[in-house]
Every structure is written in C-alpha cells, then in structure tokens.
Scaffold this motif. Structure first.
Motif, short mmCIF file in Angstrom:
data_model
loop_
_atom_site.label_atom_id
_atom_site.label_comp_id
_atom_site.label_asym_id
_atom_site.label_seq_id
_atom_site.Cartn_x
_atom_site.Cartn_y
_atom_site.Cartn_z
N LEU A 72 0.92 -1.18 -0.10
CA LEU A 72 0.08 0.00 -0.04
C LEU A 72 0.92 1.39 0.29
O LEU A 72 1.70 1.47 0.96
CB LEU A 72 -0.97 -0.07 1.35
N MET A 73 0.60 2.18 -0.88
CA MET A 73 1.25 3.48 -0.97
C MET A 73 0.37 4.45 -0.28
O MET A 73 -0.68 4.97 -0.72
CB MET A 73 1.22 3.89 -2.48
N THR A 74 0.59 4.99 0.95
CA THR A 74 -0.20 5.60 1.84
C THR A 74 -0.11 7.10 1.42
O THR A 74 -1.28 7.87 1.68
CB THR A 74 0.22 5.42 3.30
N PRO A 75 0.88 7.70 0.63
CA PRO A 75 0.48 9.12 0.32
C PRO A 75 -0.17 9.43 -0.74
O PRO A 75 -0.69 10.60 -1.18
CB PRO A 75 2.17 9.64 -0.10
N CYS A 76 -0.71 8.50 -1.85
CA CYS A 76 -1.59 8.67 -2.75
C CYS A 76 -2.80 9.08 -2.48
O CYS A 76 -3.59 8.69 -1.34
CB CYS A 76 -1.66 7.25 -3.60
N GLN A 77 -3.57 9.61 -3.47
CA GLN A 77 -5.19 10.27 -3.09
C GLN A 77 -6.04 8.97 -2.73
O GLN A 77 -7.13 9.18 -2.13
CB GLN A 77 -5.48 11.05 -4.33
N ALA A 78 -5.74 7.78 -3.51
CA ALA A 78 -6.89 6.80 -3.37
C ALA A 78 -6.28 5.61 -2.23
O ALA A 78 -7.19 4.53 -2.12
CB ALA A 78 -6.69 5.76 -4.71
N ALA A 79 -5.50 6.19 -1.28
CA ALA A 79 -5.12 5.48 -0.16
C ALA A 79 -6.21 5.15 0.86
O ALA A 79 -6.57 4.11 1.40
CB ALA A 79 -3.79 6.06 0.62
N PRO A 80 -7.21 6.23 1.12
CA PRO A 80 -8.36 5.84 2.07
C PRO A 80 -9.21 4.95 1.32
O PRO A 80 -9.74 4.23 2.24
CB PRO A 80 -8.63 7.47 1.97
N HIS A 81 -9.46 4.90 0.07
CA HIS A 81 -10.40 3.84 -0.56
C HIS A 81 -9.58 2.51 -0.38
O HIS A 81 -10.07 1.60 -0.06
CB HIS A 81 -10.20 4.12 -1.96
N ALA A 82 -8.41 2.63 -0.54
CA ALA A 82 -7.45 1.25 -0.21
C ALA A 82 -7.69 0.62 1.28
O ALA A 82 -8.00 -0.63 1.43
CB ALA A 82 -6.09 1.23 -0.82
N LEU A 83 -7.82 1.53 2.16
CA LEU A 83 -7.68 1.43 3.49
C LEU A 83 -9.31 0.78 3.87
O LEU A 83 -9.33 -0.15 4.61
CB LEU A 83 -7.50 2.48 4.17
N ARG A 84 -10.11 1.45 3.36
CA ARG A 84 -11.57 0.82 3.38
C ARG A 84 -11.53 -0.53 2.87
O ARG A 84 -12.43 -1.43 3.50
CB ARG A 84 -12.52 1.66 2.80
N LEU A 85 -11.08 -0.96 1.91
CA LEU A 85 -11.20 -2.21 1.26
C LEU A 85 -10.42 -3.10 2.43
O LEU A 85 -10.82 -4.31 2.42
CB LEU A 85 -10.45 -2.23 -0.18
N LEU A 86 -9.15 -2.79 2.66
CA LEU A 86 -8.65 -3.60 3.59
C LEU A 86 -9.38 -4.03 4.85
O LEU A 86 -9.52 -4.91 5.39
CB LEU A 86 -7.30 -3.07 3.79
N ARG A 87 -10.19 -2.95 5.39
CA ARG A 87 -10.90 -3.13 6.59
C ARG A 87 -12.09 -3.92 6.20
O ARG A 87 -12.54 -4.94 7.23
CB ARG A 87 -11.28 -2.00 7.25
N ARG A 88 -12.51 -3.94 4.93
CA ARG A 88 -13.81 -4.98 4.59
C ARG A 88 -13.09 -6.21 4.34
O ARG A 88 -13.83 -7.31 4.44
CB ARG A 88 -14.26 -4.32 3.42
N HIS A 89 -11.75 -6.44 3.99
CA HIS A 89 -11.45 -7.75 3.76
C HIS A 89 -10.24 -8.21 4.51
O HIS A 89 -8.90 -8.00 3.88
CB HIS A 89 -11.17 -7.88 1.98
N PRO A 90 -10.36 -8.28 5.74
CA PRO A 90 -8.80 -8.38 6.54
C PRO A 90 -8.22 -9.52 6.09
O PRO A 90 -7.08 -9.68 6.88
CB PRO A 90 -9.71 -8.43 8.13
N GLU A 91 -8.66 -10.44 5.64
CA GLU A 91 -7.77 -11.65 5.24
C GLU A 91 -6.68 -11.21 4.10
O GLU A 91 -5.98 -12.28 3.78
CB GLU A 91 -8.68 -12.84 4.71
N VAL A 92 -6.70 -10.08 3.72
CA VAL A 92 -5.90 -9.74 2.53
C VAL A 92 -4.67 -9.36 3.15
O VAL A 92 -4.69 -8.15 3.71
CB VAL A 92 -6.26 -8.67 1.70
N PRO A 93 -3.24 -9.76 3.17
CA PRO A 93 -2.17 -9.54 3.80
C PRO A 93 -1.57 -8.36 2.98
O PRO A 93 -1.46 -8.22 1.77
CB PRO A 93 -1.11 -10.55 3.45
#
Length: 330
Positions: A80-101
């Motif tokens: 995950l690249m946290t400085p990018c504009q779509a990082a909040p969207h990625a973080l929401r997906l990770l919370r929805r799919h905690p099985e994804v390392p």
C-alpha cells in the motif's frame, strides 16, 4: 468465492549520499542450494513464489484490481502506498477484507511526471525529500538521482514513520515494508533504516540486491534465493506466454514477482502511465491459466504474512543469542 466488491472496468542542509545507480530488472540467482526454504518450513526442492501486488492505493482502478487478484486470483499479498489520493479507498477495502495481507510500499518518489503527490509528513519537516515544486521527485533517472543525492536520513525516517503510522491509525496491521521505484531504498543507509523500522514494528522487509542479501542470509533471515521479477520489465504484448515460460523454469527456492494490476484502460491525459502493463498483469493474475500453470509445475505461492512470521522467529533467535539484539545486524 466471489468478491463482494466485483471490479467493473471503467470506460474509456543536505547530507552527502553515495551516487545512485539504477537497479537491474532482475538479479542473478546465487550459487548453491536454496537457503530460504527451510526457514519458511518447506523442503529444499520446493519451488516457492512470493507473488505480491505493488502500488495498492495509487487509484481506485488499481485498488479494485489488487483486491480481486488476491481474493480471487493467484496473488498472495500487496503493498500500500499511503501518500496517494486513493489510499483512503484502499484502507476501506482492507478493513472490509481483513484476510488480505498487505505491506507498506514506502514511497519517496511519484509514479510519473504526470501523477504527482506529496509526503505524508509536513513539507517543512522533510524539505530534502521535495523537488522545486514542493512535491516528491519523479521516478525518472534524473528524479531518483536528485532525491538520493540530497535526501537527509532523518527526513527519510520522518516520512517513513508517517507512512507506517497512517496504517496503524486506520486500525490495520501490515506484514512488511518495501519500496516504490527504489530497489532496496536506493541507498544503503535507507535500507538499514527500513530494516530497523521493520524490527521495531515486527515486519518483514523486501530485500532484492547484494550485498544486503548475503548479510541477511548470514543471520538466518529468509530472503529471495533467485532474484526477482518486476512486471514493468516484461513485454506486455506477449505477457501470458512470458509468465508461462518463467513459471515452467522456476527453480527450487524462493523467487519474488512484483506485479502491478489495474482495471484501467488508456488515459489520454497520461498516455505513458503504464496502463497496458497493469491491465495485462490483472488479466493474468485472475486467469484460470495462471492457476493451472502453478498447479502443473508444483509451485507454492506465498504472501508476505509467511515471511513476516519467519522474520519474527529469526529475530527472536537473534535476540536470545549471545551479544545479539532484536534488530537486524548491519
């Protein structure tokens, strides 16, 4: 199992630093038997493929492709690249799919001259990481050279911690650290910093190049035996056949592939954004053919969670040995 987020393709004062060098697309395999297998709990003859999706967080088309490639395709982890504009969207997906390392794709450069972003740390606290426009440098040869020649290691640490802590603030736990467009961080002191941060946060660290590989092997840390593949070095026009040949020839031991999936098509505003590399990576990762090839050739796919656990065990052995510390010796 179908994903609950089915992807829909969109319509159309500086310190002195060593001189930077551009890393090769792959590294040659070491001489001798594979060393990572027993550290990862596999027999010497096992063919292990660390299959990671880089650039998660870059944009929503990348994010949806990465999640689908890990959940329903053959990929096993992502970065995950946290400085990018779509990082909040990625973080929401990770919370929805905690099985994804996932790991933190430590980011000191942008994606291209057309796709820019700034640091997570306050700009006035990391000025040596910024170009004349106040953004992170472009990942061109000149941009990387400019960054590596002027970046102060205390500014690098400040920015790396901001990127790692952004994940913790979202209530998520990464598996590893790796680098965006800078193999092994581009400088020895930056890699040493990442190794120290990995030990502090309990994370594995992607290491691809000598002499660091030899140093980590000497201390019982599993790293790649046979170099790496970066999908931006693979011809897009014949990619499925190239990947099929590479899988057939995969030697025993640990190899890493860094792929870059996306659902996006051509972008007329950024014609050089690598969309074809990313789209063909996605198509391969979710294809039945990819799964068939892995089964046919007896290849075990690993993600970084497996490496994180092995690195933690190795650090525990180092900490309990005479004169050892919990960190990775330099």
């Amino acid at each position: 199992m179908p994903t609950s987020d089915p992807p829909t393709p969109p319509t159309e004062p500086p310190t002195t630093a060593p001189p930077p060098t551009a890393p090769p697309p792959t590294t040659p395999p070491p001489v001798g038997p594979p060393l990572a297998n027993p550290l990862l709990g596999h027999p010497p003859g096992a063919r292990l493929l660390l299959l990671n999706c880089d650039d998660f967080g870059m944009d929503e088309s990348v994010n949806l492709a990465v999640i689908d490639a890990v959940r329903n395709g053959v990929a096993a982890s992502c970065s995950l690249m946290t400085p990018c504009q779509a990082a909040p969207h990625a973080l929401r997906l990770l919370r929805r799919h905690p099985e994804v390392p996932f790991g933190v794709h430590l980011t000191l450069v942008c994606e291209s001259p057309d796709r820019r972003w700034g640091p997570l740390a306050a700009r006035e606290r990391v000025p040596s990481l910024l170009d004349d426009t106040g953004e992170l440098f472009a990942p061109t040869p000149a941009g990387r050279a400019g960054l590596l020649a002027r970046a102060r290691i205390d500014h690098v640490e400040r920015e790396f911690r901001a990127q790692i802590d952004a994940v913790a603030a979202a209530g998520l736990a990464p598996t590893h650290l790796d680098f965006h467009c800078l193999a092994d961080g581009g400088r020895a002191d930056i890699l040493d910093l990442a190794l120290d941060l990995g030990a502090e946060y309990g994370l594995a660290v992607r290491v691809w190049l000598p002499p660091a590989l030899d140093r980590l092997r000497e201390h019982g840390l599993p790293v790649v035996d046979h170099g790496f593949l970066d999908s931006f070095a693979v011809p897009s026009d014949d990619k499925p056949a190239h990947y099929a040949r590479a899988l057939a020839a995969l030697p025993p031991g640990l190899t890493e592939w860094a792929l870059h999936p996306s659902l996006a098509g051509p972008n007329p505003r950024a014609p050089q954004d690598g969309w074809r590399v990313r789209r063909t990576d996605y198509e391969f990762l979710v294809s039945p053919e990819a799964r068939r090839l892995l089964t046919e050739h007896g290849i075990t796919v690993l993600g970084y969670r497996t490496l994180q656990e092995a690195w933690r065990r190795a650090r525990g052995r180092l900490a309990s040995g005479p004169g050892r510390s919990a960190g990775v010796p330099r």
